[in-house]
Motif scaffolding. Structure first.
Motif, PDB file in Angstrom:
ATOM      1  N   GLU A  19     -21.179  -6.756   0.975  1.00  0.00           N
ATOM      2  CA  GLU A  19     -20.197  -5.984   1.733  1.00  0.00           C
ATOM      3  C   GLU A  19     -19.562  -4.914   0.840  1.00  0.00           C
ATOM      4  OE1 GLU A  19     -16.039  -6.965   3.966  1.00  0.00           O
ATOM      5  OE2 GLU A  19     -17.490  -8.574   3.770  1.00  0.00           O
ATOM      6  N   ALA A  20     -19.229  -5.314  -0.398  1.00  0.00           N
ATOM      7  CA  ALA A  20     -18.630  -4.367  -1.336  1.00  0.00           C
ATOM      8  C   ALA A  20     -19.625  -3.255  -1.677  1.00  0.00           C
ATOM      9  CB  ALA A  20     -18.206  -5.090  -2.609  1.00  0.00           C
ATOM     10  N   LEU A  33       0.794  -1.231   0.000  1.00  0.00           N
ATOM     11  CA  LEU A  33       0.000   0.000   0.000  1.00  0.00           C
ATOM     12  C   LEU A  33       0.832   1.290   0.000  1.00  0.00           C
ATOM     13  CD1 LEU A  33      -2.678   1.456   0.042  1.00  0.00           C
ATOM     14  CD2 LEU A  33      -2.731   1.198   2.500  1.00  0.00           C
ATOM     15  N   ASP A  63      -6.521   9.602  -2.243  1.00  0.00           N
ATOM     16  CA  ASP A  63      -7.188   8.603  -1.407  1.00  0.00           C
ATOM     17  C   ASP A  63      -8.402   8.000  -2.103  1.00  0.00           C
ATOM     18  OD1 ASP A  63      -5.372   8.708   0.604  1.00  0.00           O
ATOM     19  OD2 ASP A  63      -6.453  10.211   1.766  1.00  0.00           O
ATOM     20  N   GLU A  85     -11.550   0.858   6.282  1.00  0.00           N
ATOM     21  CA  GLU A  85     -12.536   1.659   5.575  1.00  0.00           C
ATOM     22  C   GLU A  85     -13.578   0.793   4.884  1.00  0.00           C
ATOM     23  OE1 GLU A  85     -10.025   3.804   3.053  1.00  0.00           O
ATOM     24  OE2 GLU A  85      -9.729   5.418   4.477  1.00  0.00           O
ATOM     25  N   ILE A  86     -13.184  -0.341   4.419  1.00  0.00           N
ATOM     26  CA  ILE A  86     -14.116  -1.157   3.659  1.00  0.00           C
ATOM     27  C   ILE A  86     -15.215  -1.704   4.545  1.00  0.00           C
ATOM     28  CG2 ILE A  86     -14.256  -3.358   2.420  1.00  0.00           C
ATOM     29  CD1 ILE A  86     -13.276  -0.899   0.879  1.00  0.00           C
ATOM     30  N   VAL A 105     -19.997  -1.606  10.115  1.00  0.00           N
ATOM     31  CA  VAL A 105     -20.844  -2.787  10.167  1.00  0.00           C
ATOM     32  C   VAL A 105     -20.243  -3.796  11.149  1.00  0.00           C
ATOM     33  CG1 VAL A 105     -21.785  -4.682   8.814  1.00  0.00           C
ATOM     34  CG2 VAL A 105     -21.464  -2.446   7.777  1.00  0.00           C
ATOM     35  N   ARG A 127      -5.468   1.136   6.768  1.00  0.00           N
ATOM     36  CA  ARG A 127      -6.645   1.910   6.430  1.00  0.00           C
ATOM     37  C   ARG A 127      -7.654   1.236   5.498  1.00  0.00           C
ATOM     38  NH1 ARG A 127      -5.031   7.564   5.243  1.00  0.00           N
ATOM     39  NH2 ARG A 127      -3.881   6.550   3.629  1.00  0.00           N
ATOM     40  N   PRO A 128      -7.223   0.666   4.355  1.00  0.00           N
ATOM     41  CA  PRO A 128      -8.250   0.124   3.457  1.00  0.00           C
ATOM     42  C   PRO A 128      -9.128  -0.915   4.117  1.00  0.00           C
ATOM     43  CG  PRO A 128      -6.151   0.202   2.369  1.00  0.00           C
ATOM     44  CD  PRO A 128      -5.902   0.506   3.807  1.00  0.00           C
ATOM     45  N   VAL A 129      -8.530  -1.769   4.944  1.00  0.00           N
ATOM     46  CA  VAL A 129      -9.322  -2.818   5.571  1.00  0.00           C
ATOM     47  C   VAL A 129     -10.354  -2.196   6.486  1.00  0.00           C
ATOM     48  CG1 VAL A 129      -9.214  -4.866   6.995  1.00  0.00           C
ATOM     49  CG2 VAL A 129      -7.338  -4.337   5.441  1.00  0.00           C
ATOM     50  N   ARG A 148     -22.056  -2.216   0.232  1.00  0.00           N
ATOM     51  CA  ARG A 148     -22.173  -1.325   1.399  1.00  0.00           C
ATOM     52  C   ARG A 148     -20.987  -0.371   1.470  1.00  0.00           C
ATOM     53  NH1 ARG A 148     -23.726  -5.837   3.992  1.00  0.00           N
ATOM     54  NH2 ARG A 148     -21.743  -6.081   5.079  1.00  0.00           N
ATOM     55  N   ALA A 149     -19.788  -0.912   1.177  1.00  0.00           N
ATOM     56  CA  ALA A 149     -18.596  -0.067   1.221  1.00  0.00           C
ATOM     57  C   ALA A 149     -18.688   1.029   0.181  1.00  0.00           C
ATOM     58  CB  ALA A 149     -17.358  -0.921   0.982  1.00  0.00           C
ATOM     59  N   ILE A 193     -18.851   5.119   0.686  1.00  0.00           N
ATOM     60  CA  ILE A 193     -17.963   6.089   0.029  1.00  0.00           C
ATOM     61  C   ILE A 193     -18.801   7.188  -0.633  1.00  0.00           C
ATOM     62  CG2 ILE A 193     -16.333   6.385  -1.870  1.00  0.00           C
ATOM     63  CD1 ILE A 193     -15.439   3.473  -1.263  1.00  0.00           C
ATOM     64  N   ALA A 195      -2.009   4.131   8.318  1.00  0.00           N
ATOM     65  CA  ALA A 195      -2.230   4.246   6.875  1.00  0.00           C
ATOM     66  C   ALA A 195      -2.221   2.870   6.230  1.00  0.00           C
ATOM     67  CB  ALA A 195      -1.125   5.110   6.260  1.00  0.00           C
ATOM     68  N   ILE A 196      -1.376   1.983   6.718  1.00  0.00           N
ATOM     69  CA  ILE A 196      -1.294   0.649   6.130  1.00  0.00           C
ATOM     70  C   ILE A 196      -2.577  -0.118   6.405  1.00  0.00           C
ATOM     71  CG2 ILE A 196      -0.159  -1.576   6.474  1.00  0.00           C
ATOM     72  CD1 ILE A 196       2.452   0.041   6.704  1.00  0.00           C
ATOM     73  N   ARG A 208     -10.584   8.859   6.247  1.00  0.00           N
ATOM     74  CA  ARG A 208      -9.525   8.694   5.271  1.00  0.00           C
ATOM     75  C   ARG A 208      -8.889  10.019   4.881  1.00  0.00           C
ATOM     76  NH1 ARG A 208     -11.897   9.108  -0.115  1.00  0.00           N
ATOM     77  NH2 ARG A 208     -14.097   9.486   0.156  1.00  0.00           N
ATOM     78  N   LYS A 209      -9.561  11.128   5.148  1.00  0.00           N
ATOM     79  CA  LYS A 209      -8.967  12.424   4.854  1.00  0.00           C
ATOM     80  C   LYS A 209      -8.020  12.864   5.976  1.00  0.00           C
ATOM     81  CE  LYS A 209     -11.322  13.149   1.083  1.00  0.00           C
ATOM     82  NZ  LYS A 209     -10.665  13.048  -0.214  1.00  0.00           N
TER      83      LYS A 209
END
Lengths: 179, 411
Positions: free
Chosen positions: B174-175, A22, A40, B136-137, B141, B132-134, B177-178, B182, B129-130, B120-121
């Motif tokens: 799940e996708a 990442l 982002d 945020e997705i 829930v 983060r995606p997990v 909802r994510a 967003i 940061a590493i 995320r902002k």
């Protein structure tokens, strides 16, 4: 209550690989898009696609090349959508840059990060302030110019010089002699 | 190209302040020189490392502030972690491994609740940061406390097709909802920018907004059943009138505004638009971050449709555009393209003139005039001429030979 199951093993593996790559992927997007606010969004969309297409990834092949190509596509998509695309690099240039980078050099962000902690002390106070405003506060040069009472061009030159000083210092730190 | 100059241009690109001329220069170098591309990536990697460093610094400062403000928080956090560890240990004494997985997932779900999508902002440490995606997705829930097991799970055989279908459907939902989260976050941010823009409107607009607020408060509907449900007393559905198959006569005089978010008061003919605003006027095209428009008042107001506002009957009385970069495209008196760039623009519908402020610059063909003092402003006349007022300007006029030389080099 909403019930969800744990993702399958290969999706978890893909997620782990994504997390591992990442920082470099984010840097890759940052270099092409420039606007911190958009980066982002592109990284987020890249992750969603990586996850959706996890089944199509062949384990043992080059994950980075795969994820990079998705990110490149997302960058081009974003530029296509953007009203201000005339302010960004053209798709041809982005393709040329990506072709050059696809060879897969090491981004070495971790080592650079360590060296930067040391090298920041080598900057003049004003230059350090400009760098901090740019990277800590995510301010653009026009805002930095306003905050520091400089002209925008002076900020551009100061940031460029500061980066050159930092680059030399980081190179020295990372070279065997520096180590 | 000289190395120092090239470095400066790449840095300006990374800082998002490259001018169109400079961008053309950079693009030429990047397309023609492999060394330039290699140098670009070296600088890009440093830029990425600096961003990481900046976010880490920001994260450290936030952490210090939080510690100073809430010392008890860390004790509470420690207590929660200790309690969870104890629970995991006690559950591990039992024989149901899926229970452990469920508990671990519930802990992750709690962590996810702490960092919703909007985060995320925010700046964060590299570790955050590493992750983060997990995070945020799966924004808020709750994860399941136990996965329904198929009869074959314990034997190490693949789950049944039904279980696989369920897992697939859940993954898809799940996708979805994510993605919805967003979109929602973007919409919220856009609405916030719209409210901010509305708080900065001209005095005339402020009056309209106040009137609008008052009338909407006065006319709050009483809680009554809607006449629009199928058994109600409202009007019955009717056939729509047929659309005339003739070409629109006034398409050329139409003004169109496109934006991310908008507010439009059709009664007073007043609108506020934000996010990548594009105004297509018959005489010019304008792009900006924010736009206020005042229409010439009329008897029969027409409501707007969606974000793209079309109004073929009404004319723009005044318009005020603001932003990091306001761009105006129109034709000069001699038919050449005229581009004006500044931070604020004011259009007067009566005269057709546009006043451009905020270190403005006007380019007609290859000739460029730019402000060298803060107070300088340009008046782009309706007839295609322009004049500078309020301060000094610098004008670069490209001579005929120079133009020819430039063309030769370009070839």
């Amino acid at each position: 209550m909403m019930m969800t199951s744990e993702p399958p093993a290969h999706v978890r593996d893909i997620q782990a690989l994504y997390v591992q790559h990442l920082p470099a992927l984010r840097g890759f997007v940052l270099s092409l898009v420039s606007d911190f606010a958009l980066v982002d969004d592109v990284v987020q969309e890249t992750f969603l696609t990586v996850r959706q297409k996890a089944d199509s990834f062949q384990p043992g092949t080059n994950f980075r090349a795969w994820a990079w190509s998705i990110a490149r596509f997302k960058v081009l998509q974003m530029l296509e959508r953007s009203r201000k695309r005339s302010d960004r690099l053209s798709p041809e240039v982005i393709e040329a840059l990506c072709a050059h980078e696809s060879a897969g050099s090491d981004w070495g962000l971790e080592q650079q990060f360590e060296a930067l902690n040391h090298c920041m002390e080598h900057l003049a106070p004003k230059a350090r302030q400009a760098v901090a405003l740019r990277y800590e506060q995510a301010q653009r040069p026009p805002e930095i110019a306003r905050l520091m009472g400089w002209t925008v061009e002076a900020v551009n030159v100061a940031l460029s010089r500061a980066r050159n000083v930092l680059r030399k210092c980081v190179d020295d730190q990372m070279s065997p002699k520096g180590a | 190209m000289e190395t120092g100059h090239f470095h400066l241009l790449i840095h300006k690109h990374l800082d998002d302040v490259l001018s169109s001329v400079e961008r053309a220069e950079v693009e030429h170098a990047l397309l023609t020189s492999p060394q330039a591309r290699g140098e670009f990536w070296r600088m890009a990697k440093q830029h990425a490392a600096l961003k990481l460093w900046g976010e880490c610094q920001q994260g450290s400062q936030l952490q210090q502030r939080t510690r100073a403000a809430h010392p008890a928080f860390w004790w509470a956090a420690f207590a929660v972690v200790a309690a969870v560890a104890l629970l995991v240990f006690l559950r591990s004494m039992g024989s149901d491994p899926s229970a452990d997985r469920g508990l671990a997932k519930s802990v992750r779900a709690e962590e996810a609740n702490v960092a919703p999508v909007e985060s995320r902002k925010q700046r964060s440490s590299p570790a955050t940061a590493i992750d983060r995606p997990v995070v945020e997705i799966v924004p808020t829930v709750k994860q399941p406390t136990a996965v329904p097991k198929s009869p074959t799970d314990d034997k190490g055989v693949d789950p049944t097709p039904r279980a696989r279908d369920t897992a697939l459907a859940e993954r898809e939902s799940e996708a979805v909802r994510a993605a919805a989260a967003i979109v929602q976050a973007r919409d919220d941010a856009s609405q916030k920018r719209l409210l901010e823009a509305m708080s900065r409107v001209q005095p005339e607009g402020r009056e309209f907004l106040a009137l609008n607020q008052k009338s909407s408060n006065d006319s709050l509907p009483a809680a009554a059943p809607s006449p629009l449900f199928s058994g109600g007393s409202g009007p019955k559905p009717q056939l729509l009138p047929t659309t005339p198959m003739t070409r629109e006569q006034n398409a050329a005089s139409r003004t169109e505004i496109r934006s991310g978010s908008s507010f439009f008061d059709s009664k007073n003919g007043f609108g506020v638009f934000v996010d990548d605003v594009e105004l297509n006027h018959p005489a010019f095209k304008l792009t900006a971050d924010e736009l206020e428009v005042y229409m010439v008042s009329q008897q029969t107001p027409k409501p707007p449709i969606g974000a793209a506002q079309r109004d073929s009957d009404r004319k723009v009385k005044k318009a005020f555009a603001k932003g990091r970069k306001v761009v105006i495209l129109k034709s000069s008196a001699d038919g050449r393209p005229q581009t004006g760039i500044g931070r604020e623009a004011e259009y007067d519908g009566a005269t057709g003139d546009i006043i451009l402020r905020g270190w403005p610059r006007v380019q007609v063909g290859d000739d460029i005039s730019e402000a060298v003092e803060a107070g300088t402003y340009f008046v782009l006349k309706a007839d295609g001429n322009y004049k500078a007022q309020g301060g000094r300007v610098r004008t670069n006029i490209v001579q005929g030979q120079e133009k020819a030389g430039g063309a030769k080099l370009a070839r």
